[in-house]
Write an enzyme that holds these catalytic residues in place. Sequence first.
Site, PDB file in Angstrom:
ATOM      1  N   HIS A  17      41.478 -27.337   1.028  1.00  0.00           N
ATOM      2  CA  HIS A  17      41.634 -26.532   0.392  1.00  0.00           C
ATOM      3  C   HIS A  17      42.635 -26.509  -0.562  1.00  0.00           C
ATOM      4  O   HIS A  17      42.704 -25.960  -1.850  1.00  0.00           O
ATOM      5  CB  HIS A  17      42.364 -24.568   1.340  1.00  0.00           C
ATOM      6  N   LYS A  41      34.185 -14.413  12.184  1.00  0.00           N
ATOM      7  CA  LYS A  41      34.083 -15.026  12.606  1.00  0.00           C
ATOM      8  C   LYS A  41      35.951 -14.676  13.339  1.00  0.00           C
ATOM      9  O   LYS A  41      36.757 -13.751  12.715  1.00  0.00           O
ATOM     10  CB  LYS A  41      34.755 -16.312  11.329  1.00  0.00           C
ATOM     11  N   ARG A  90      31.232 -27.858  -0.404  1.00  0.00           N
ATOM     12  CA  ARG A  90      31.391 -29.054   0.342  1.00  0.00           C
ATOM     13  C   ARG A  90      30.066 -30.376   0.381  1.00  0.00           C
ATOM     14  O   ARG A  90      30.380 -31.724   0.721  1.00  0.00           O
ATOM     15  CB  ARG A  90      32.007 -28.873   1.919  1.00  0.00           C
ATOM     16  N   SER A 128      38.142 -26.010   8.519  1.00  0.00           N
ATOM     17  CA  SER A 128      39.396 -25.378   9.117  1.00  0.00           C
ATOM     18  C   SER A 128      38.843 -25.355  11.038  1.00  0.00           C
ATOM     19  O   SER A 128      40.173 -25.750  11.773  1.00  0.00           O
ATOM     20  CB  SER A 128      39.765 -23.810   8.967  1.00  0.00           C
TER      21      SER A 128
HETATM   22  P1  ADP Z   1      34.944 -19.281   5.297  1.00  0.00           P
HETATM   23  O1  ADP Z   1      35.602 -18.721   3.382  1.00  0.00           O
HETATM   24  O2  ADP Z   1      33.978 -19.785   5.200  1.00  0.00           O
HETATM   25  O3  ADP Z   1      35.825 -18.247   6.295  1.00  0.00           O
HETATM   26  P2  ADP Z   1      36.940 -21.512   4.578  1.00  0.00           P
HETATM   27  O4  ADP Z   1      38.308 -19.697   4.393  1.00  0.00           O
HETATM   28  O5  ADP Z   1      37.331 -22.413   5.256  1.00  0.00           O
HETATM   29  O6  ADP Z   1      35.792 -20.821   4.578  1.00  0.00           O
HETATM   30  O7  ADP Z   1      36.901 -21.730   2.621  1.00  0.00           O
HETATM   31  C1  ADP Z   1      37.581 -21.396   2.423  1.00  0.00           C
HETATM   32  C2  ADP Z   1      36.653 -21.854   1.092  1.00  0.00           C
HETATM   33  O8  ADP Z   1      37.452 -23.243   0.455  1.00  0.00           O
HETATM   34  C3  ADP Z   1      35.531 -22.201   0.749  1.00  0.00           C
HETATM   35  O9  ADP Z   1      34.399 -21.547  -0.631  1.00  0.00           O
HETATM   36  C4  ADP Z   1      35.053 -23.282   1.362  1.00  0.00           C
HETATM   37  O10 ADP Z   1      34.051 -23.501   0.887  1.00  0.00           O
HETATM   38  C5  ADP Z   1      36.329 -23.713   0.538  1.00  0.00           C
HETATM   39  N1  ADP Z   1      36.537 -25.142   1.447  1.00  0.00           N
HETATM   40  C6  ADP Z   1      36.701 -24.925   2.348  1.00  0.00           C
HETATM   41  N2  ADP Z   1      37.080 -26.841   2.937  1.00  0.00           N
HETATM   42  C7  ADP Z   1      37.095 -27.200   1.859  1.00  0.00           C
HETATM   43  C8  ADP Z   1      37.004 -28.457   2.164  1.00  0.00           C
HETATM   44  N3  ADP Z   1      37.344 -29.023   2.789  1.00  0.00           N
HETATM   45  N4  ADP Z   1      36.394 -28.791  -0.028  1.00  0.00           N
HETATM   46  C9  ADP Z   1      36.428 -28.307  -0.569  1.00  0.00           C
HETATM   47  N5  ADP Z   1      36.484 -26.903  -0.213  1.00  0.00           N
HETATM   48  C10 ADP Z   1      36.504 -26.637   0.748  1.00  0.00           C
END
Ligand code: ADP
Length: 164
Positions: A17, A41, A90, A128
């Site tokens: 992130h 979630k 990703r 996460s």
């Molecule tokens: P979600 O929104 O599906 O619950 P997250 O909160 O973990 O997932 O992710 C927020 C944003 O960050 C999303 O656009 C996700 O694709 C991106 N993201 C999460 N982990 C990574 C990573 N390792 N590399 C690049 N982008 C990521």
Amino acid sequence: MTTAVYPGSFDPVTLGHVDIIRRAAKMFDRVIVAVGINMEKKPWFTAEERGELLRSATKDIQNVEVVEFEGLLVDFAKSVDATVILKGLRAVSDFEYEFQMALTNSKLAPEIETVFLTTSAVNMYLSSSIVKQVGILGGDISPFVPECVHDEIKSRIKQRSRLK
Ligand code: ADP
């Protein structure tokens, strides 16, 4: 001035992130990290905790703000005058859902563009959920989360595992 909103659950923040946020901060005048609620979630960290962890992890980046929000993302984006929704990609597995969301959001608010940043190769596997899985099994999460929030995330996961 271009404002981008970077939405997610951030449960908790990872180095993946922060990498996206840092790169976006160079591309846009203002980046608002929007800590949201994903109905599919059940978060381990409260929205306030997730917001605080993100604030600590991004405190050195001038043009970044962290805001907790509820409701429709496009409504939130409009409320902060954002014209861009920023997403990280990703793998191909992220694509189908994100493509659907981007098209839905463009139907709801055609004036807002979704922009995708591809992950940096080192963070490709990082999520996460991985942090929580490794943490709850007693593994070292330090390669996956920002150093300044490592202890806080670790103790919160420990606390959580005691409740199970
Ligand atoms: P979600 O929104 O599906 O619950 P997250 O909160 O973990 O997932 O992710 C927020 C944003 O960050 C999303 O656009 C996700 O694709 C991106 N993201 C999460 N982990 C990574 C990573 N390792 N590399 C690049 N982008 C990521």
